[in-house]
Design an enzyme around this catalytic site. Sequence first.
Site, PDB file in Angstrom:
ATOM      1  N   LYS A  39     -16.442  10.642 -36.693  1.00  0.00           N
ATOM      2  CA  LYS A  39     -15.062  10.348 -36.313  1.00  0.00           C
ATOM      3  C   LYS A  39     -14.884  10.229 -34.796  1.00  0.00           C
ATOM      4  O   LYS A  39     -14.111   9.412 -34.322  1.00  0.00           O
ATOM      5  CB  LYS A  39     -14.120  11.421 -36.849  1.00  0.00           C
ATOM      6  CG  LYS A  39     -14.323  12.732 -36.183  1.00  0.00           C
ATOM      7  CD  LYS A  39     -13.303  13.757 -36.608  1.00  0.00           C
ATOM      8  CE  LYS A  39     -13.682  15.103 -36.060  1.00  0.00           C
ATOM      9  NZ  LYS A  39     -12.852  15.606 -35.019  1.00  0.00           N
ATOM     10  N   THR A  40     -15.631  11.045 -34.060  1.00  0.00           N
ATOM     11  CA  THR A  40     -15.512  10.971 -32.601  1.00  0.00           C
ATOM     12  C   THR A  40     -15.957   9.595 -32.126  1.00  0.00           C
ATOM     13  O   THR A  40     -15.343   8.999 -31.237  1.00  0.00           O
ATOM     14  CB  THR A  40     -16.378  12.044 -31.934  1.00  0.00           C
ATOM     15  OG1 THR A  40     -16.151  13.282 -32.598  1.00  0.00           O
ATOM     16  CG2 THR A  40     -16.025  12.186 -30.477  1.00  0.00           C
ATOM     17  N   ASP A 212      -6.544  13.395 -32.661  1.00  0.00           N
ATOM     18  CA  ASP A 212      -7.757  13.891 -33.314  1.00  0.00           C
ATOM     19  C   ASP A 212      -7.415  15.192 -34.045  1.00  0.00           C
ATOM     20  O   ASP A 212      -6.457  15.875 -33.682  1.00  0.00           O
ATOM     21  CB  ASP A 212      -8.816  14.150 -32.232  1.00  0.00           C
ATOM     22  CG  ASP A 212     -10.184  14.362 -32.833  1.00  0.00           C
ATOM     23  OD1 ASP A 212     -10.354  14.088 -34.042  1.00  0.00           O
ATOM     24  OD2 ASP A 212     -11.090  14.797 -32.101  1.00  0.00           O
ATOM     25  N   GLU A 213      -8.190  15.569 -35.042  1.00  0.00           N
ATOM     26  CA  GLU A 213      -7.958  16.808 -35.802  1.00  0.00           C
ATOM     27  C   GLU A 213      -6.498  16.890 -36.268  1.00  0.00           C
ATOM     28  O   GLU A 213      -5.828  17.909 -36.106  1.00  0.00           O
ATOM     29  CB  GLU A 213      -8.290  18.041 -34.945  1.00  0.00           C
ATOM     30  CG  GLU A 213      -9.654  18.022 -34.295  1.00  0.00           C
ATOM     31  CD  GLU A 213     -10.783  18.442 -35.226  1.00  0.00           C
ATOM     32  OE1 GLU A 213     -10.557  18.513 -36.464  1.00  0.00           O
ATOM     33  OE2 GLU A 213     -11.891  18.666 -34.722  1.00  0.00           O
ATOM     34  N   GLN A 243     -10.669  20.570 -43.549  1.00  0.00           N
ATOM     35  CA  GLN A 243     -11.057  21.351 -42.370  1.00  0.00           C
ATOM     36  C   GLN A 243      -9.862  21.921 -41.640  1.00  0.00           C
ATOM     37  O   GLN A 243      -9.941  22.255 -40.453  1.00  0.00           O
ATOM     38  CB  GLN A 243     -11.889  20.483 -41.418  1.00  0.00           C
ATOM     39  CG  GLN A 243     -13.210  20.046 -42.022  1.00  0.00           C
ATOM     40  CD  GLN A 243     -14.064  19.298 -41.025  1.00  0.00           C
ATOM     41  OE1 GLN A 243     -14.514  19.850 -40.037  1.00  0.00           O
ATOM     42  NE2 GLN A 243     -14.274  18.017 -41.286  1.00  0.00           N
ATOM     43  N   ARG A 582     -21.574  22.745 -40.669  1.00  0.00           N
ATOM     44  CA  ARG A 582     -22.106  22.727 -39.300  1.00  0.00           C
ATOM     45  C   ARG A 582     -23.617  22.533 -39.325  1.00  0.00           C
ATOM     46  O   ARG A 582     -24.216  22.185 -38.310  1.00  0.00           O
ATOM     47  CB  ARG A 582     -21.811  24.036 -38.547  1.00  0.00           C
ATOM     48  CG  ARG A 582     -20.366  24.424 -38.318  1.00  0.00           C
ATOM     49  CD  ARG A 582     -19.547  23.327 -37.756  1.00  0.00           C
ATOM     50  NE  ARG A 582     -18.843  22.617 -38.807  1.00  0.00           N
ATOM     51  CZ  ARG A 582     -18.324  21.414 -38.675  1.00  0.00           C
ATOM     52  NH1 ARG A 582     -18.430  20.760 -37.539  1.00  0.00           N
ATOM     53  NH2 ARG A 582     -17.697  20.834 -39.679  1.00  0.00           N
TER      54      ARG A 582
END
Length: 685
Positions: A39-40, A212-213, A243, A582
């Site tokens: 996504k980044t 973002d997020e 998340q 992670r």
Amino acid sequence: MSKQEKIFEILSNLNEKQREALLHIDGPILVIAGAGSGKTRVLTYRIAYLIHQGIAKPEEILAVTFTNKAANEMKQRIRDIVGRRANAIWIHTFHSMGARILRENYELLGYSRNFVIYDRDDQKRLLKNIMKSAGWKFDVGSLIYHIEQFKKYGVMPQDGRIQSIIEEYIEHMRKNNAMDFDDLLANTLKLFDKHPEVLDRYARKFRYIHVDEYQDTSPIQYKLIRRLLKYHNNIFVVGDEDQSIYSFRGADFRIILNFEKDFPSAKVVKLEQNYRSTKEILDLANRVIKNNRSRRHKVLWTNNTKGKKPVVLSHYSDREEAAAIVRIIEKSGRPYSDFAILYRVNALSRALEEALMRNGIPYNIVGGFRFYERKEVKDILAYLRLIYNPKDDMALERIISVPPRGIGGKTIQAFREIARREGTSIYEAIKGYLDEVARGKKTRQALEDFVNLIEDMKGHEGDVSEMAQELIDRIGYVEYIQSTEDPNQAQSRLENIQELINSMKGYSSLEDYLESISLSSDQDELDSRSGVKLMTIHSAKGLEFPVVFVIGLEENIFPHFLSLSENNVEEERRLFYVAVTRAQEELYLSYCDRRTFRSEMLQPSRFLEEAGLLDEEEESYTISEYTYEEEDTGDHPFRIGDIVEHKKFGIGRVMSIDGERVKVLFQREGLKTLVLKYANLKKVS
DNA sequence: GTATTAGTGTTTTTT
DNA sequence: ACACTAATAC
């Protein structure tokens, strides 16, 4: 490379879904981005694309990220593609965006330009002072909770005493030109609503807005975004409801679930291909998260080869757990920096730290005690804050007796009262009412010296690091540290101070430097340090590691009992999901029967069961072979787990042995630390 | 009145 | 590892 080539490269570096998201230019779009789905990359490429294609000028773009670290990284990556033009893009966290807008318009809300931002520590200090002068005692933490509730929802507690504390808190903040974290958002919203011309300026400026997020935005943050969309409806949000782990901070994942309702013309793109983890790890994550009901359907997949099976570690105590982890790390032959150990609560790091230290394995803890929270760093920063803003009472209180200069509690209390009476700050009270308080020569001289020091520093020009160095010399801080701490401790503190001074280099104004510090988050200092990394799952968000240990997988710890009582298991499950995703190559999930500071037997977390890992019948997931007893170190017959008898305390079980000391959990008396030589323990079994 | 020390408690997650 | 308290020393 020509422009066209660059654009071609951008597009060819994306998969089909990512490209589809990027190419949606006008109108609202939601990108559902599963863990590790790139996504980044989509976000940075999209911004670079807007600039390269001439669709938007850099200053017309706003991007809101979750941490300053993410913001800096994004800026760097965009800079790599479009060059220095990237500097004009607004890339901020919600809080730093608020701070920037408020500083650009401070006068409209009656603040002065150099308003300070109070952190948790300052809030606590202030609340304690207020209670002291009122003669009341409440739990500071719950007061902060009430303040937040009041600011967010306007809810005032019933108790009149608590009400007056909250009122006085707000009053003090205003008088002293200070804002807390919530104020940064609330005041920005207030500014927009009270001064539409200000909002118009920003709403016209930002033609393309990115968040973002998005799953972790709070209602007030959502409102800010809505306001900024007044003229252009170009909103590009990236997030993943699975998340969403910050509800305690006001995040509401229903905001992301409602996106299509809020923006009826919205396009939705799902990124489900994962580039981070092995198939085994993703399958486990999918198995657990599908137990949540409030979510969209989503299944992560990967082209990766199968990889190692996740391993469950099961131990009797946290010390054995730590020892086992140390063995695994040492046997692996991997560099230490490949490993991360994640836990639900900071307190769980303790046993690990000891084990790592004993075995000479380098490690660093992220969060917990952060660099900027260390005493020596906070001391020096408090001096700088006071120099920058003499109204910063909390900074003054911190350093007025550090190092000790002959000004004690009584004197400070007297000035506190004068400041209250006159409606000024404590520093101003000291300057203006010296005669009233300080009749004794010594105290008076000390106060005068202190004021002179601050005034001299105010006039200091040039690099901030030089000023700090001069300050440290003048107050004799190095000597102070050396005289009060043992040499090792002192050495590390002095190194921290040096590191702090280095971080000031290149800043020519206190204002810029202090702002960059006050909004920094724990991820900001992580960098690429070597060593095993220890952190809470919350601080691990957005990161990835080749090998991940998740420890403390026990009922009431993870899921945490407070979440259980609040009926919030789904958020705990999301947290578990964040933790396991992670891991890139290997994943270890660990639980034990007993932990220090917990007297009761612990049960394995329900998440292990949901992951299908507790079925001992199934051979593939037997509990790992890494179960060791700690070796005895002393000259005695006892081992961990032994049942022993003590004359006074009765029957108990040996929990740990550390040289000559043993910890024994007694049936009647609970956990005691005993010195073997004197305890006269008898083995029972 | 001020400084220093020893002893105690701490433990959800954080911008 | 820190913050806070109470007791003692200066």
